[in-house]
Write a protein that holds these residues in place. Structure first.
Motif, short mmCIF file in Angstrom:
data_model
loop_
_atom_site.label_atom_id
_atom_site.label_comp_id
_atom_site.label_asym_id
_atom_site.label_seq_id
_atom_site.Cartn_x
_atom_site.Cartn_y
_atom_site.Cartn_z
N GLY A 180 0.82 -1.20 0.00
CA GLY A 180 0.00 0.00 0.00
C GLY A 180 0.85 1.25 0.00
O GLY A 180 2.07 1.22 0.24
N TRP A 181 0.20 2.39 -0.27
CA TRP A 181 0.87 3.68 -0.31
C TRP A 181 0.85 4.32 1.08
O TRP A 181 -0.17 4.31 1.76
CB TRP A 181 0.20 4.60 -1.32
N HIS A 182 1.97 4.92 1.46
CA HIS A 182 2.10 5.59 2.76
C HIS A 182 2.79 6.93 2.56
O HIS A 182 3.76 7.03 1.80
CB HIS A 182 2.91 4.72 3.73
N TYR A 183 2.32 7.94 3.28
CA TYR A 183 2.88 9.26 3.07
C TYR A 183 3.94 9.60 4.12
O TYR A 183 3.95 9.06 5.23
CB TYR A 183 1.78 10.33 3.03
N LEU A 184 4.82 10.54 3.76
CA LEU A 184 5.85 11.04 4.66
C LEU A 184 6.35 12.38 4.13
O LEU A 184 6.26 12.67 2.94
CB LEU A 184 7.00 10.05 4.80
N GLY A 185 6.87 13.19 5.04
CA GLY A 185 7.43 14.48 4.67
C GLY A 185 8.86 14.30 4.19
O GLY A 185 9.69 13.71 4.88
N ALA A 186 9.17 14.81 3.01
CA ALA A 186 10.51 14.64 2.44
C ALA A 186 11.55 15.39 3.26
O ALA A 186 11.38 16.56 3.58
CB ALA A 186 10.51 15.14 1.00
N CYS A 187 12.63 14.69 3.60
CA CYS A 187 13.72 15.24 4.43
C CYS A 187 13.22 15.66 5.80
O CYS A 187 13.85 16.49 6.47
CB CYS A 187 14.40 16.42 3.72
N GLU A 188 12.08 15.11 6.22
CA GLU A 188 11.50 15.38 7.54
C GLU A 188 11.23 14.03 8.21
O GLU A 188 10.10 13.56 8.27
CB GLU A 188 10.21 16.18 7.40
N PRO A 189 12.28 13.36 8.67
CA PRO A 189 12.16 11.95 9.08
C PRO A 189 11.34 11.77 10.34
O PRO A 189 11.32 12.61 11.23
CB PRO A 189 13.62 11.53 9.29
N GLU A 190 10.67 10.64 10.39
CA GLU A 190 9.89 10.20 11.56
C GLU A 190 10.22 8.74 11.80
O GLU A 190 10.87 8.08 10.98
CB GLU A 190 8.39 10.36 11.28
N GLU A 191 9.73 8.21 12.91
CA GLU A 191 9.93 6.81 13.24
C GLU A 191 8.80 5.93 12.72
O GLU A 191 8.80 4.72 12.93
CB GLU A 191 10.05 6.64 14.76
N ALA A 192 7.83 6.55 12.05
CA ALA A 192 6.70 5.79 11.51
C ALA A 192 6.24 6.48 10.23
O ALA A 192 6.43 7.69 10.05
CB ALA A 192 5.56 5.72 12.52
N LEU A 193 5.65 5.70 9.34
CA LEU A 193 5.06 6.26 8.13
C LEU A 193 3.70 6.87 8.44
O LEU A 193 3.18 6.74 9.54
CB LEU A 193 4.92 5.18 7.06
N ASP A 194 3.14 7.54 7.44
CA ASP A 194 1.83 8.19 7.57
C ASP A 194 1.84 9.24 8.67
O ASP A 194 0.96 9.31 9.52
CB ASP A 194 0.72 7.17 7.80
N ARG A 195 2.89 10.08 8.63
CA ARG A 195 3.02 11.20 9.55
C ARG A 195 3.72 12.34 8.83
O ARG A 195 4.52 12.13 7.94
CB ARG A 195 3.85 10.82 10.78
N GLY A 196 3.41 13.56 9.25
CA GLY A 196 4.10 14.73 8.73
C GLY A 196 3.46 15.98 9.30
O GLY A 196 2.32 15.95 9.78
N TRP A 197 4.18 17.10 9.24
CA TRP A 197 3.60 18.33 9.77
C TRP A 197 2.32 18.69 9.02
O TRP A 197 1.46 19.41 9.54
CB TRP A 197 4.60 19.49 9.68
#
Length: 945
Positions: free
Chosen positions: A205-222
Motif C-alpha cells: 500500500g501507499w504511505h505518506y511522509l514528509g521529504a527530508c522530515e524523518p519520523e519513526e513511523a510512516l503516515d506522519r508529517g507536519w
C-alpha cells in the motif's frame, strides 16, 4: 520478461513519437533501441522515448535514458520488493526518470551507491524511513526560486524547497527499487500557497511522509492536519498506461501527463459531478471544466477536466468552497459552491446575451442560475469615469479541521525520533560547514589573483556554491584541472567574474565549468559588436558594459537549466540560413522572432508547458512551448550580439533599443484607460495577498484545453494604499477580486466585474475589503499537552502553568524570540494591557529558549506589570513550528501567540485531531509574528469563548 500489454503499448507510443521527431533525434532514438540486445531493455527504452515530454527526448542524451532503464531492470531482477511489484507500479514509480520539472541527469547509480548497503536487511517500511533519515542528513528546507534542482544538485546544496526535497526523496527511493511518487496539493484551501510531499509503496500500500522530515513511523508529517483540509491532492504520471491500477483516479490531463487524484486517502470527499448541455438540452462533449480554489486572492485552477460524450465530467474533492468554471466554444459559466452542500451541477451554455462583447474565437455566455446569486457569472454595465464598482460578496468556506489518517507513535518512538533527527541535523550542519571551508580555501587562492574590489564577490560566489565550489573555481581559473591551486596564476579575467555575477544564487549549486566556458567564448565573439550597437544608441560605455554582461554574456534567460547552446546555435545560424535571412537577423532581430513563429510549433499533448526546454533541442526539433520559444529567441539574439531578455512579469521576449526594453513583436495596441486602484480602509493591500485583477480573454489551459476566463495580471510585489496604485489597462471586461482570510481558513471575498470603456481622465476604482467580526476569528482546534521545562531543567506542563497563573476559561501561550523586535512589540502590548489581562482572568505563559531570557529588560518589565505570568522553556527545535502549523499560523515567524481554552474533558485522542497525545486544550486563535492589536483581539475573543 515484461508483459505483452506493456510491450505493445511501448511500441505504439514509440512509433507514434518517431513521426514527430526531427531526423537527427529520430535516428539516435532508433539507434539506441536497436543497439539493445535485451528485449526488456528495448521495451523500456521505447516506453521512455515514446512517453516522456517531447522536450526531454529532444534535450536528454540517449545514454542517460539507457542508464535509467538498465538500473531499473537491475532492481527488478535483483531485489525482492521490486521483483514482486505489479508492472504498472514498476513502470510509473520505479523506472520513470522524471518526478517534477528537475533536469534529467544520470542520478540513480550514485544514489544507489549511497543507499543500497544502508537498507540491506531492512523490510520495506524500515527502508523508507531509513532513506528519509539519509535525505534529512543531506538537505533541509529552504525557500528559493522556481527552478527545480535535481537530486545530485541537492547533494551539493544542503537545502531545497519542498518540491526539491520531495523530488530528492522520490529519486532516492526509486534508486533502490521502492516505488515512490510526489504528492502535491496545487493550492491549499485554508491558507495561501501549496505543498508537496511523498508517498512510498510498502507492504502492499501507499504511505505518506514528509521529504527530508524523518519520523519513526510512516503516515506522519507536519502537513497531516493541513492535508485533511485540502480540496484536491494528486500525483503526476507521464503516460496513460494502466491508469486504473495506480491507486487513485484520473483527475485530469496536463499536457502529456495525467493527474492521479488521491484526495480520498487524506480527507472526507464527495464526487463532484458536472453536467454540461446546450440550450436545447443536448450534452456538450469536450467542454472544459476547471475547478478553482481561492488562493493568493485569485481563483487558481486545481485541475481541468473535459466532458465526455454524455456531457459529464467528475472527480473526488474535499468538502469546502470552490468554483466550477465551464467553457466551450467561447461561452462561459461558473458557480461558486460548498461541496459539503452541493456536489452535482448542471450547466447550460447558451448563446451570448445582448450587449455581450466577443472574446477570442467566440463569446461568453451567462450562467443559467436564476437571479443574481453571489459568485455566479453575470454581465455588468460599462463602468464610466463617474461610476463606482458594484461589488458582490462571496463567502468561501475552508474545509473543517479534520486530520488525515495517521500513525500515532509511542512515546519511545517520539523520543528516539528526536534523537535521530538531532543527530542527522548535526551531520548535515557539519557537511555544509565542510563545503564552506573548502570554498573558503579555494576563494583564498582566487582572491590573491583578483583586484581588491572583487574580493567580496569571489568569496560570495564560493559560499553560494557549497559542494559545487570546485566547478566555480575551475571556471574562474580558466582551467579544467582538478587542482585549481596548481593552475595558471595570472590575474582573473574580468568577464569571468562578470558572467558569474549574472547568475541566480541557485545556479552556483549545479553549474558546470565546461558549460560556462562555452558560454563565455561564444559571448566574447560578439562583445565588440554589442558594444558598438549600444554606442550607436547613445549608451555610455559603463552602462553599455552592464547591458552587455546582463543581456548578452549572461547564459541564463529564464528558469531553464544551464546548457552549452552558443556554439550549436551559432553553427545553425551559419549553416541553415541563407545569406539574406542571416543578414536580416543581424540587422533586425525581429526577423528571428518571425522565423520562429513560422517554423517552431508546440503540441500541448506531447509536452508540458511548465518545462523550460533547452534552446538547442527546441531549434533542432522545431518544437517549443511559449516559454521555451521565448528562451530560444533570446538565446539566438545573444548569439548575434543583440541584447535581449524575457520580461520577468509578462514573460514576453524583449529587445534593448533606445536605452530601454521593447517587445520583440509589437502586438496591436488596444485602446487603454488610466486606472487608479485605491484601498478604502485597513492600510496597504498587496496583490496576490489581498487582491488580484484579471481581464476576460480566451487562452489555452495547461492541459491543452481551450478556455475562457480572467487570468490574473502578474503584478507581484505591487500594492494599493489609500493614495492609490495607478495602472494603464486595455479596454475590455475585467474582474477585481479582494479577499480577507480568517484564522479558520475561510475567506470573505468580494468581486467586481466591470467593462472598462473609453473616457476622459483617470478612472478611480475603490478596492473594497471586508472587515470580519470578532466572532469570525475564533477557531476550535484540539491541541495536546505542551511538554516544556523549568529554569532548572525539570519537566513542566503548559496546562499546569496556565492554571497556576490564574487561567479561568482561557489563557495565552506565547513563544518569544527574545531581544527581537516583533517580540518586543508583543511584550510591550502585554505590559500596556496588563490590567485588562487580569480583569479577563486570562492565564499567561511565556515560553523562552533559555533562562538567559531573564537578561532581557523588556521581558522583565512585562513580567513586573503582569504579575502572575509564568515563564517556561523549550529549545524551539520543533514545538513552535508544530503548534503554528497545527493552528494554521505562520510557522516561520516569532513570536507565536496562542489563545487556548482548557478542555472540559481530558483523554480525547486521535479522533479529535491530536495525533501526538490526548487533547488538553482547544486552540481558539493564533498568530505568528507580531500584528498590531494582537493582544486586544485575544482579549475580545476570550470573552466570546
Amino acid at each position: 520478461m515484461l508483459g505483452k500489454e506493456l510491450q505493445d503499448y511501448a511500441r505504439d507510443c514509440f512509433e507514434g513519437r518517431l513521426a514527430l521527431l526531427d531526423d537527427v533525434t529520430r535516428a539516435r532514438a532508433t539507434a539506441t533501441v536497436d543497439a539493445s540486445a535485451d528485449e526488456d531493455e528495448a521495451c523500456l527504452l521505447r516506453y521512455l522515448f515514446g512517453t516522456l515530454p517531447l522536450s526531454d527526448v529532444l534535450d536528454v542524451e540517449p545514454g542517460v535514458l539507457v542508464s535509467y532503464v538498465r538500473h531499473s531492470l537491475m532492481l527488478r531482477r535483483g531485489l525482492g520488493w521490486t521483483r514482486e511489484l505489479p508492472e504498472p507500479l514498476f513502470v510509473h514509480f520505479v523506472l520513470c526518470p522524471r518526478v517534477n520539472n528537475e533536469p534529467l541527469t544520470d542520478c540513480r547509480p550514485p544514489l544507489w551507491s549511497e543507499l543500497h548497503e544502508r537498507v540491506t536487511g531492512l523490510n520495506e517500511r524500515e527502508a523508507v524511513l531509513e532513506i528519509n533519515y539519509w535525505c534529512a542528513q543531506m538537505a533541509t528546507y529552504q525557500a528559493s526560486d522556481g527552478r527545480t534542482l535535481g537530486p545530485l544538485a541537492m547533494l551539493a546544496s544542503g537545502d531545497g524547497r519542498c518540491g526539491e526535497e520531495s523530488t530528492f526523496l522520490v529519486s532516492a527511493l526509486r534508486s533502490v527499487g521502492i516505488p515512490a511518487r510526489q504528492i502535491y496539493t496545487p493550492w491549499w484551501a485554508h491558507c495561501d500557497d501549496n505543498h508537496a510531499w511523498v508517498e512510498a509503496y510498502a507492504d502492499g500500500g501507499w504511505h505518506y511522509l514528509g521529504a527530508c522530515e524523518p519520523e519513526e513511523a510512516l503516515d506522519r508529517g507536519w502537513f497531516t492536519n493541513a492535508a485533511g483540509r485540502a480540496l484536491m491532492m494528486g500525483t503526476t504520471v507521464y503516460s496513460d498506461y494502466a491508469l486504473d491500477q495506480l491507486g487513485g483516479e484520473d483527475a485530469g490531463r496536463n499536457g502529456c501527463t495525467h493527474l492521479i487524484g488521491v484526495t480520498p486517502s487524506y480527507t472526507r470527499t464527495v464526487r463532484l459531478a458536472v453536467h454540461v448541455a446546450d440550450e436545447g438540452g443536448n450534452p456538450v462533449e469536450g467542454a472544459t471544466v476547471c475547478l478553482e480554489i481561492l488562493n493568493s486572492a485569485q481563483w487558481a485552477p486545481a485541475t481541468c477536466l473535459v466532458t465526455d460524450a454524455s456531457g459529464e465530467a467528475g472527480v473526488s474533492v474535499g468538502l469546502g468552497g470552490l468554483r466550477v468554471r465551464v467553457t466551450s466554444g467561447g461561452r462561459m459559466a461558473w458557480r461558486t459552491i460548498d461541496t459539503a452542500e452541493l456536489h452535482e451541477l448542471d450547466f447550460i451554455l447558451g448563446e451570448r446575451g445582448a450587449g455581450d462583447e466577443p472574446v477570442g474565437a467566440g463569446q461568453a455566455g451567462a450562467d443559467p442560475t436564476p437571479g443574481r446569486e453571489a459568485g455566479s457569472w453575470q454581465w455588468t454595465s460599462p463602468v464610466g469615469s463617474a461610476e463606482v464598482l458594484t461589488w458582490h460578496d462571496v463567502d468561501v468556506r475552508a474545509p473543517e479541521d479534520h486530520p488525515a489518517p495517521s500513525c500515532r507513535p509511542t512515546p519511545e518512538q517520539l523520543e528516539r525520533g528526536r534523537g535521530r533527527k538531532a543527530s542527522v541535523d548535526e551531520l548535515r550542519r557539519r557537511r555544509v560547514a565542510s563545503f564552506l571551508d573548502e570554498g573558503a580555501q579555494l576563494a583564498d587562492g582566487l582572491v590573491a589573483r583578483a583586484n581588491r574590489e572583487d574580493h567580496a564577490r569571489i568569496e560570495r560566489f564560493m559560499r553560494l556554491a557549497l559542494g559545487n565550489a570546485g566547478e566555480v573555481a575551475r571556471f574562474l581559473s580558466g582551467t579544467s584541472a582538478d587542482d585549481v591551486a596548481a593552475a595558471a596564476q595570472g590575474p582573473l579575467e574580468a568577464d569571468r567574474l562578470g558572467l558569474l555575477s549574472t547568475l541566480s544564487d541557485k545556479d552556483f549549486r549545479d553549474l558546470r565549468a565546461d558549460v560556462l566556458e562555452e558560454q563565455l567564448h561564444g559571448a566574447r565573439a560578439v562583445c565588440g559588436r554589442t558594444l558598438g550597437l549600444l554606442a550607436a544608441q547613445g549608451i555610455e560605455p559603463d552602462e553599455a558594459q552592464r547591458v552587455y554582461e546582463r543581456y548578452v554574456l549572461c547564459p541564463r534567460v529564464g528558469l531553464e537549466h544551464l546548457t552549452a547552446w552558443r556554439g550549436p546555435l551559432r553553427g545553425w545560424l551559419q549553416s541553415e540560413l541563407d545569406a539574406g535571412e542571416l543578414e536580416a537577423m543581424h540587422g533586425d532581430p525581429r526577423a528571428i522572432w518571425d522565423w520562429l513563429e513560422r517554423n517552431v510549433g508546440f503540441d500541448e499533448r506531447q509536452d508540458l508547458a511548465k518545462l523550460a526546454g533547452g534552446p538547442v533541442g527546441a531549434l533542432r526539433g522545431r518544437h517549443a512551448s511559449p516559454v521555451t520559444r521565448a528562451t530560444l529567441f533570446v538565446a539566438l539574439c545573444r548569439c548575434l550580439g543583440h541584447p535581449a531578455r524575457v520580461n520577468p512579469e509578462s514573460l514576453a521576449p524583449e529587445l534593448f533599443e533606445g536605452g530601454r526594453f521593447v517587445p520583440a513583436q509589437e502586438p496591436p495596441r488596444p485602446k487603454s484607460r488610466r486606472v487608479r486602484l485605491r484601498a478604502t480602509a485597513g492600510g496597504t493591500k498587496s496583490c496576490f495577498v489581498d487582491w488580484t485583477l484579471g481581464r476576460l480573454q480566451a487562452y489555452t489551459e495547461r492541459g491543452g484545453q481551450g478556455s475562457l476566463g480572467f487570468p490574473s495580471l502578474e503584478l507581484w510585489g505591487t500594492s494599493a494604499d489609500e493614495g492609490g496604485l495607478t495602472l494603464e489597462l486595455p479596454l475590455g471586461t475585467w474582474r477585481l477580486v479582494s479577499t480577507t482570510r480568517l484564522p479558520n481558513g475561510s475567506q470573505q471575498a468580494s468581486e467586481a466585474i466591470f467593462r472598462l470603456v473609453e473616457g476622459e481622465g483617470e478612472l478611480e476604482l475603490p478596492l473594497r475589503t471586508r472587515v470580519p467580526e470578532a466572532s469570525d476569528m475564533l477557531q476550535d482546534i484540539p491541541l495536546p499537552e505542551l511538554a516544556l521545562h523549568a529554569a532548572d531543567g525539570s519537566p513542566a506542563c503548559a496546562s499546569d502553568a496556565l492554571r497556576r497563573s490564574g487561567a479561568g476559561k482561557a489563557g495565552i501561550v506565547a513563544f518569544l524570540g527574545e531581544a527581537e523586535e516583533p517580540t518586543e512589540h508583543l511584550l510591550n502590548e502585554l505590559r500596556e494591557q496588563a490590567d485588562q489581562v487580569r480583569e479577563a482572568g486570562l492565564g499567561l505563559l511565556l515560553v523562552c529558549r533559555s533562562p538567559k531570557a531573564y537578561d532581557d529588560p523588556t521581558l522583565m518589565r512585562a513580567l513586573d506589570a503582569l504579575g502572575s505570568a509564568l515563564v517556561l522553556f523549550d529549545d524551539f527545535d520543533e514545538l513552535p513550528e508544530r503548534l503554528a502549523r497545527r493552528m494554521y499560523a505562520n510557522p516561520e515567524k516569532l513570536p507565536l501567540m496562542l489563545l487556548v481554552q482548557p478542555c472540559d474533558k481530558a483523554g480525547e485522542g486521535e479522533a479529535a485531531g491530536a495525533t501526538d497525545g490526548d487533547v488538553v486544550f482547544r486552540g481558539l486563535y493564533a498568530v505568528g509574528g507580531y500584528n498590531v492589536g494582537s493582544v486586544a483581539l485575544a482579549l475580545r475573543l476570550a470573552q466570546l469563548a
